[in-house]
Design an enzyme around this catalytic site. Structure first.
Site, PDB file in Angstrom:
ATOM      1  N   SER A  84      56.383  62.977 110.395  1.00  0.00           N
ATOM      2  CA  SER A  84      55.211  62.109 110.511  1.00  0.00           C
ATOM      3  C   SER A  84      54.335  62.252 109.263  1.00  0.00           C
ATOM      4  O   SER A  84      54.805  61.966 108.156  1.00  0.00           O
ATOM      5  CB  SER A  84      54.472  62.436 111.800  1.00  0.00           C
ATOM      6  OG  SER A  84      53.566  61.417 112.127  1.00  0.00           O
TER       7      SER A  84
ATOM      8  N   ASP B 194      59.859  55.166 119.111  1.00  0.00           N
ATOM      9  CA  ASP B 194      58.671  55.873 118.622  1.00  0.00           C
ATOM     10  C   ASP B 194      57.433  55.066 118.990  1.00  0.00           C
ATOM     11  O   ASP B 194      57.348  53.873 118.679  1.00  0.00           O
ATOM     12  CB  ASP B 194      58.794  56.045 117.102  1.00  0.00           C
ATOM     13  CG  ASP B 194      57.803  57.026 116.527  1.00  0.00           C
ATOM     14  OD1 ASP B 194      56.600  56.918 116.849  1.00  0.00           O
ATOM     15  OD2 ASP B 194      58.231  57.894 115.746  1.00  0.00           O
TER      16      ASP B 194
ATOM     17  N   HIS C  11      58.468  59.975 119.187  1.00  0.00           N
ATOM     18  CA  HIS C  11      57.846  60.672 118.054  1.00  0.00           C
ATOM     19  C   HIS C  11      57.739  62.187 118.276  1.00  0.00           C
ATOM     20  O   HIS C  11      57.223  62.899 117.420  1.00  0.00           O
ATOM     21  CB  HIS C  11      56.447  60.081 117.822  1.00  0.00           C
ATOM     22  CG  HIS C  11      55.907  60.304 116.444  1.00  0.00           C
ATOM     23  ND1 HIS C  11      56.473  59.756 115.320  1.00  0.00           N
ATOM     24  CD2 HIS C  11      54.843  61.032 115.987  1.00  0.00           C
ATOM     25  CE1 HIS C  11      55.782  60.123 114.241  1.00  0.00           C
ATOM     26  NE2 HIS C  11      54.803  60.913 114.617  1.00  0.00           N
TER      27      HIS C  11
END
Lengths: 276, 276
Positions: free
Chosen positions: B146, B222, B254
């Protein structure tokens, strides 16, 4: 039953669910990993019981177990370690009350209303699991860490025929002779020590035993060796000629870095018996 | 440097250390996994940069990376994601301030005093690591999740020759065009967007590129796809003819359940280049 979360994980699904438990009289949360094989057919189940202060979540995120369960096609159940909630008795100490159910049915006040973790693991949660998910009740095994290792061993011996194999990571091996045990067994079961014996794996090995293979890992640098008393368990396993492997792992401590290191071989051990 | 903890883990040691950082002007904490090979000789290093809200600890306990690093004989570094402490500026939002350093050197108030995470990762932490531990500076690779995937990609391109390979799990791929980026780049670097370009991997791929192999994994489920903008990165990787693999992983979200699922293949990817 409520779905709290579901995440794709190693080709399967790591779920977290909440359900009303008759045994504990409160809502209980558990984690369940289903491998992709569960889309086609019921799969074997490995129970993982956690230690003091843990919820359903610790092992689910830290033990690295899903990788090996996915490879073997085995489901993993991660129960909570006690009843929870505002109406549930608690104690300021980390080792009594919420997070410290010790896998017994409490008979003493103020614990007896909710602290029935033996029945929860033995009856209540299985009822929910086997009705709601594609799991094979005839193919179950059990493991756990610390207080959860104590729970895994005592439940495996207390429910003959239920589990094909049992293992433990640094279990509380002799709670009737340890400060991790005497305090809790007194609080939950009362002062009559005769009632404690069913909840001491060293004693139970000599009284009832387990009709299947046993695997124990213990770190030699575990900061709680004096409380865990692994030597009593090693002695009892050997004296009773159980089909058991006890491994002292040099330099490992009580943390999940220890548990995760040996998770692969515990799951392989159980898979040998669950998939046989 | 202070040792906060050291745990035996997969035959090596998972340590946590704190050191005074010149770049951030505060004490910084990091995790370091050393495989057992480090007892004999300097080992290659894989950097893992974490995402929003994380400390050094999240990936260290949840990504399941040590198993594969131990197998490959590679060290893992887990830096924190921002400066920390009472005197360090912060913001009530989860995505600005502490836990959200975005791997840039802030020039704007109140951030410029401590928020120099680019220099911390590029200069300060390496200086400490390579002087204190048996690590091979000529064999480094970098990955992240991320915001950490954004950091890994931009640092790999911004420090040519430093890293042999780069990978990312669900990186923030185009922060100059995303609400995960415009807010932070404005706060840390000011309103002049020309100054942002060095911190956008999609833009940097087209301007500078990376002289080594690239691996990206992105979950199709996600919950942050609109903020991550993986399609911009896939387009840039392909348009620039980089040596890159972009994998859309069906059904993954995610979470660290996604990261841990693909950690084995990321470490194998880096090992191919670090051990060559």
């Amino acid at each position: 039953m409520r779905t709290l979360s579901e995440n794709r994980c190693f080709g399967g699904v790591q779920g977290v669910y909440a359900h009303a438990s008759e045994a504990t009289g409160c809502e209980m949360t558990f984690g369940l990993f289903l491998p992709k094989e569960a889309e086609e057919q019921p799969v074997p189940v490995l129970w993982y019981l956690s230690g003091l202060t843990c919820t359903h979540e610790n092992a689910m995120v830290k033990a690295g177990a899903q990788r090996w369960a996915a490879e073997a096609g085995i489901a993993l159940v991660f129960p909570d370690t006690s009843p929870r909630g505002e109406g549930v008795a608690d104690d300021p100490a980390y080792d009594l009350g919420q997070g410290a159910g010790f896998y017994v049915n409490a008979t003493e006040e103020p614990w007896s209303k909710h602290y029935r973790m033996w029945d929860y693991i033995a009856e209540d949660l299985p009822r929910t699991l086997f009705s709601a998910f594609p799991l094979a009740p005839e193919a179950q095994a059990i493991t756990g860490h610390s207080m959860g290792g104590h729970g895994a061993l005592t439940l495996a011996m207390g429910l003959p025929g239920r589990f094909r194999s049992v293992s433990a990571f640094a279990p509380i091996a002799n709670p009737t002779a340890s400060d991790w045990g005497r305090k809790q067994l007194t609080a939950y079961l009362g002062a009559d020590e005769a009632k404690w014996a069913a909840h001491d794996s060293t004693l139970q090995l000599k009284r009832r035993g387990f009709d299947g293979p046993i695997l124990i890992d213990q770190g030699s640098s575990d900061q709680f060796l004096d409380l865990l008393k692994p030597e009593t368990l090693a002695e009892a396993l050997t004296a009773t000629r159980h089909n058991a492997t006890f491994r002292m792992q040099k330099g490992y401590d009580h943390s999940y870095f220890f548990v995760s290191t040996f998770m692969e071989s515990h799951i392989a051990f159980h898979a040998d018996h669950l998939l046989a």
